[in-house]
Write a protein that holds these residues in place. Structure first.
Motif, PDB file in Angstrom:
ATOM      1  N   VAL A 281       0.830  -1.205   0.000  1.00  0.00           N
ATOM      2  CA  VAL A 281       0.000   0.000   0.000  1.00  0.00           C
ATOM      3  C   VAL A 281       0.868   1.260   0.000  1.00  0.00           C
ATOM      4  N   ASN A 282       1.885   1.280   0.850  1.00  0.00           N
ATOM      5  CA  ASN A 282       2.755   2.460   0.931  1.00  0.00           C
ATOM      6  C   ASN A 282       3.526   2.677  -0.362  1.00  0.00           C
ATOM      7  N   ALA A 283       4.014   1.584  -0.946  1.00  0.00           N
ATOM      8  CA  ALA A 283       4.813   1.702  -2.176  1.00  0.00           C
ATOM      9  C   ALA A 283       3.994   2.322  -3.304  1.00  0.00           C
ATOM     10  N   VAL A 284       2.739   1.918  -3.413  1.00  0.00           N
ATOM     11  CA  VAL A 284       1.899   2.422  -4.507  1.00  0.00           C
ATOM     12  C   VAL A 284       1.424   3.850  -4.228  1.00  0.00           C
ATOM     13  N   THR A 285       0.899   4.077  -3.037  1.00  0.00           N
ATOM     14  CA  THR A 285       0.282   5.377  -2.744  1.00  0.00           C
ATOM     15  C   THR A 285       1.303   6.494  -2.528  1.00  0.00           C
ATOM     16  N   GLU A 286       2.544   6.139  -2.218  1.00  0.00           N
ATOM     17  CA  GLU A 286       3.563   7.168  -1.968  1.00  0.00           C
ATOM     18  C   GLU A 286       4.508   7.366  -3.149  1.00  0.00           C
ATOM     19  N   GLU A 287       4.273   6.640  -4.251  1.00  0.00           N
ATOM     20  CA  GLU A 287       5.128   6.799  -5.427  1.00  0.00           C
ATOM     21  C   GLU A 287       4.930   8.184  -6.025  1.00  0.00           C
ATOM     22  N   LYS A 288       6.019   8.880  -6.283  1.00  0.00           N
ATOM     23  CA  LYS A 288       5.966  10.240  -6.811  1.00  0.00           C
ATOM     24  C   LYS A 288       5.975  10.229  -8.344  1.00  0.00           C
ATOM     25  N   ASN A 289       4.937  10.814  -8.928  1.00  0.00           N
ATOM     26  CA  ASN A 289       4.842  10.965 -10.384  1.00  0.00           C
ATOM     27  C   ASN A 289       5.156   9.674 -11.140  1.00  0.00           C
ATOM     28  N   PRO A 290       4.411   8.598 -10.883  1.00  0.00           N
ATOM     29  CA  PRO A 290       4.660   7.335 -11.596  1.00  0.00           C
ATOM     30  C   PRO A 290       4.502   7.507 -13.103  1.00  0.00           C
ATOM     31  N   GLU A 291       5.337   6.824 -13.862  1.00  0.00           N
ATOM     32  CA  GLU A 291       5.313   6.950 -15.316  1.00  0.00           C
ATOM     33  C   GLU A 291       4.643   5.766 -16.004  1.00  0.00           C
ATOM     34  N   THR A 292       4.286   4.757 -15.229  1.00  0.00           N
ATOM     35  CA  THR A 292       3.568   3.613 -15.798  1.00  0.00           C
ATOM     36  C   THR A 292       2.362   3.295 -14.918  1.00  0.00           C
ATOM     37  N   LEU A 293       1.492   2.433 -15.433  1.00  0.00           N
ATOM     38  CA  LEU A 293       0.304   2.024 -14.681  1.00  0.00           C
ATOM     39  C   LEU A 293       0.586   0.839 -13.761  1.00  0.00           C
ATOM     40  N   GLY A 294       1.848   0.408 -13.713  1.00  0.00           N
ATOM     41  CA  GLY A 294       2.176  -0.800 -12.953  1.00  0.00           C
ATOM     42  C   GLY A 294       1.750  -0.736 -11.504  1.00  0.00           C
ATOM     43  N   GLY A 295       2.013   0.389 -10.836  1.00  0.00           N
ATOM     44  CA  GLY A 295       1.702   0.501  -9.417  1.00  0.00           C
ATOM     45  C   GLY A 295       0.217   0.449  -9.125  1.00  0.00           C
ATOM     46  N   ILE A 296      -0.575   1.263  -9.822  1.00  0.00           N
ATOM     47  CA  ILE A 296      -2.014   1.301  -9.555  1.00  0.00           C
ATOM     48  C   ILE A 296      -2.685   0.009 -10.029  1.00  0.00           C
ATOM     49  N   GLN A 297      -2.124  -0.623 -11.058  1.00  0.00           N
ATOM     50  CA  GLN A 297      -2.650  -1.920 -11.491  1.00  0.00           C
ATOM     51  C   GLN A 297      -2.383  -2.973 -10.424  1.00  0.00           C
ATOM     52  N   LEU A 298      -1.205  -2.927  -9.821  1.00  0.00           N
ATOM     53  CA  LEU A 298      -0.896  -3.838  -8.718  1.00  0.00           C
ATOM     54  C   LEU A 298      -1.865  -3.607  -7.565  1.00  0.00           C
ATOM     55  N   LEU A 299      -2.127  -2.333  -7.247  1.00  0.00           N
ATOM     56  CA  LEU A 299      -3.050  -2.011  -6.162  1.00  0.00           C
ATOM     57  C   LEU A 299      -4.436  -2.575  -6.444  1.00  0.00           C
ATOM     58  N   TYR A 300      -4.913  -2.452  -7.681  1.00  0.00           N
ATOM     59  CA  TYR A 300      -6.231  -2.967  -8.039  1.00  0.00           C
ATOM     60  C   TYR A 300      -6.290  -4.483  -7.849  1.00  0.00           C
ATOM     61  N   ARG A 301      -5.240  -5.165  -8.285  1.00  0.00           N
ATOM     62  CA  ARG A 301      -5.237  -6.627  -8.169  1.00  0.00           C
ATOM     63  C   ARG A 301      -5.032  -7.059  -6.721  1.00  0.00           C
ATOM     64  N   TYR A 302      -4.288  -6.284  -5.985  1.00  0.00           N
ATOM     65  CA  TYR A 302      -4.113  -6.542  -4.547  1.00  0.00           C
ATOM     66  C   TYR A 302      -5.466  -6.451  -3.847  1.00  0.00           C
ATOM     67  N   LEU A 303      -6.224  -5.410  -4.142  1.00  0.00           N
ATOM     68  CA  LEU A 303      -7.536  -5.238  -3.518  1.00  0.00           C
ATOM     69  C   LEU A 303      -8.532  -6.286  -4.013  1.00  0.00           C
ATOM     70  N   SER A 304      -8.423  -6.671  -5.296  1.00  0.00           N
ATOM     71  CA  SER A 304      -9.296  -7.730  -5.829  1.00  0.00           C
ATOM     72  C   SER A 304      -9.074  -9.023  -5.060  1.00  0.00           C
ATOM     73  N   GLY A 305      -7.805  -9.337  -4.764  1.00  0.00           N
ATOM     74  CA  GLY A 305      -7.492 -10.543  -4.002  1.00  0.00           C
ATOM     75  C   GLY A 305      -8.069 -10.511  -2.605  1.00  0.00           C
ATOM     76  N   LYS A 306      -8.298  -9.299  -2.082  1.00  0.00           N
ATOM     77  CA  LYS A 306      -8.888  -9.146  -0.755  1.00  0.00           C
ATOM     78  C   LYS A 306     -10.387  -8.871  -0.820  1.00  0.00           C
ATOM     79  N   GLU A 307     -10.951  -9.012  -2.014  1.00  0.00           N
ATOM     80  CA  GLU A 307     -12.368  -8.754  -2.241  1.00  0.00           C
ATOM     81  C   GLU A 307     -12.732  -7.334  -1.816  1.00  0.00           C
ATOM     82  N   PHE A 308     -11.769  -6.417  -1.971  1.00  0.00           N
ATOM     83  CA  PHE A 308     -11.928  -4.996  -1.672  1.00  0.00           C
ATOM     84  C   PHE A 308     -12.332  -4.744  -0.218  1.00  0.00           C
TER      85      PHE A 308
END
Length: 374
Positions: free
Chosen positions: A223-250
Motif C-alpha cells: 500500500v505504501n509503495a503504490v500510494t507514496e510513489e511520486k509521479n509514476p510513469e507507468t500504470l504498474g503501481g495502480i494496477q498492482l493495487l487494483y489486483r491486490y484489492l481484488s485478491g482481498k475482495e476490496f
C-alpha cells in the motif's frame, strides 16, 4: 458493515493469473530467442527427440560427476519443457537437482545462465518440485533479480513467477524470505523497465491468491509503495493495487491503509490530468481509480464514509467533480466507469451515502454526453 462481493470475483482473479502467465510465457520465449546462440543452437537439434530414458541418464551422469556442462543443462531444460514426465523422471534421481543448483550458484557466468533456464522449466513441475527449488534456490533467485545481467535477472523472475503462481508451501517459503519487500525495492529503484515490469507481474501473482497469506508488514509495504510513489510513469503501481484489492475482495481492516488508498485514488479524479508520459497513461490512472473507489465503497462502509467525508464542510460536491472529469477526459470509457460508480452509490445501503445523496442527487446532477454504446 460490509456487502458480499460479486460471485465473479474468483473468476476475475483466475483471469488475472492466466493473463499474467500467458504474457510472461510469450515474453520468455522472445527473450530467450535473443540470447541463444552457438552451443544453444547446436543442442536444439540434439534435444528434439529426447526421451525419459535420456533424462534419466543425464540426471544420473550429472549426479555422478557432481557437475553439469552447458550441453547437459540445455538438454535438460528442453526436456523439461517438452513434457512433465521428463520433470518427474529427473526429480526421481536423488541429488540431481542439487547439481543444477550448484551450477546456478557457482562462479561460471555461462553455466549460471543455463542452470537458471533449466530451473525455469523445472519449476513448471508439481508442488514437490517447486518446493524443492524454493528451499534450495529461493534466496539466490531473489538476490539475482538485482543482478546487472538483465537476461539472468529476468530468468530468475520467471522462475519466481512459476513458484508463486501455484501458491502453497513454495509461496509461503518465499514470503518468509521477504519476496514482497525485495520485489518492491526493484520496482521503486532505478532498474531496467523490463525487470520492473516482471517484478510487478510476480507481485500481481502473489496478491491475486484468494487466501490471506500476506503479513501485516507485506500489506503495508504494498500500500505504501503504490500510494507514496511520486509521479509514476507507468500504470504498474495502480494496477498492482487494483489486483491486490481484488485478491482481498476490496475489504481492508487497516483504517490507515484504507484512508491512504481512498485519498490516492481520489487525487487522480480531482487533479486531472495527472503528470504522466502520455494521455493514455493519464486516462489509465483515472479508470483504475474509479474502479477501485467504486468497488471499495460498494462493499465496505468505512471506505464509503471516508469518501463522503471529503465533502463535509466544503463547498464542493461529488457531482461537480464528476462533471469536470467528464468534460476534461471526453472519453466514453471514463463515462461508463463513472456511471457504474454513480449507480453503485445510489444503490448503497450505507447511511452516510444515503444521507449525502439527499444533498447531492448524483443521478440528477451529473451530466453525461450521448454515448454510442454502453
Amino acid at each position: 458493515m460490509t456487502v458480499e462481493p460479486s460471485q465473479i470475483d474468483a473468476r476475475i482473479r483466475e483471469y488475472i493469473r492466466r493473463d499474467i502467465q500467458d504474457s510472461r510465457a510469450s515474453s520468455r520465449h522472445n527473450d530467450l530467442d535473443t540470447v541463444r546462440c552457438g552451443l544453444g543452437e547446436i543442442v536444439d537439434g540434439l534435444s528434439t527427440n529426447i526421451t525419459q530414458k535420456d533424462v534419466q541418464g543425464l540426471a544420473a551422469r550429472v549426479k555422478r560427476r557432481k557437475r553439469a556442462t552447458s550441453n547437459d543443462l540445455i538438454r535438460l531444460s528442453k526436456a523439461f519443457m517438452r513434457n512433465s514426465e521428463n520433470i518427474t523422471t529427473f526429480m526421481r534421481i536423488p541429488g540431481a537437482i542439487n547439481v543444477v543448483i550448484k551450477e546456478f550458484t557457482g562462479q561460471d557466468v555461462d553455466l549460471r545462465f543455463w542452470a537458471t533456464e533449466c530451473l525455469c522449466n523445472l519449476s513448471l513441475g508439481d508442488d514437490f518440485c517447486c518446493e524443492k527449488i524454493t528451499l534450495l534456490a529461493g534466496s539466490y533467485l531473489l538476490a539475482y533479480v538485482k543482478n546487472s545481467n538483465k537476461h539472468l535477472a529476468r530468468l530468475c523472475l520467471w522462475v519466481l513467477c512459476n513458484l508463486v503462481s501455484g501458491g502453497g508451501k513454495p509461496l509461503k517459503i518465499l514470503l518468509s524470505q521477504e519476496i514482497v519487500k525485495e520485489l518492491i525495492s526493484v520496482v521503486q529503484d532505478d532498474y531496467d523497465d523490463n525487470i520492473k515490469n516482471e517484478s510487478l507481474n510476480c507481485l500481481e501473482l502473489i496478491v491475486s491468491h484468494e487466501e490471506q497469506i500476506l503479513s501485516d508488514s507485506d500489506n503495508q509495504i504494498i500500500v505504501n509503495a503504490v500510494t507514496e510513489e511520486k509521479n509514476p510513469e507507468t500504470l504498474g503501481g495502480i494496477q498492482l493495487l487494483y489486483r491486490y484489492l481484488s485478491g482481498k475482495e476490496f475489504r481492508l481492516t487497516d483504517e490507515a491503509s484504507l484512508v491512504k488508498i481512498v485519498d490516492f485514488c481520489w487525487s487522480y479524479l480531482t487533479n486531472y490530468p495527472p503528470k504522466a508520459p502520455n494521455r493514455d497513461i493519464a486516462l489509465g490512472f483515472v479508470l483504475y481509480s474509479i474502479r477501485i473507489l467504486a468497488n471499495l465503497t460498494s462493499v465496505q462502509e468505512e471506505a464509503a464514509t471516508v469518501l463522503i467525508h471529503r465533502f463535509s464542510g466544503s463547498g464542493e460536491i461529488l457531482s461537480d467533480v464528476i462533471n469536470r472529469l467528464v468534460e476534461a477526459t471526453k472519453q466514453d470509457e471514463v463515462n461508463k466507469e463513472l456511471l457504474w460508480f454513480i449507480g453503485s452509490l445510489h444503490n448503497s445501503p450505507f447511511p452516510a451515502v444515503r444521507y449525502y445523496l439527499e444533498r447531492d442527487n448524483l443521478a440528477h446532477n451529473s451530466k453525461f454526453p450521448l454515448m454510442t454504446q454502453l
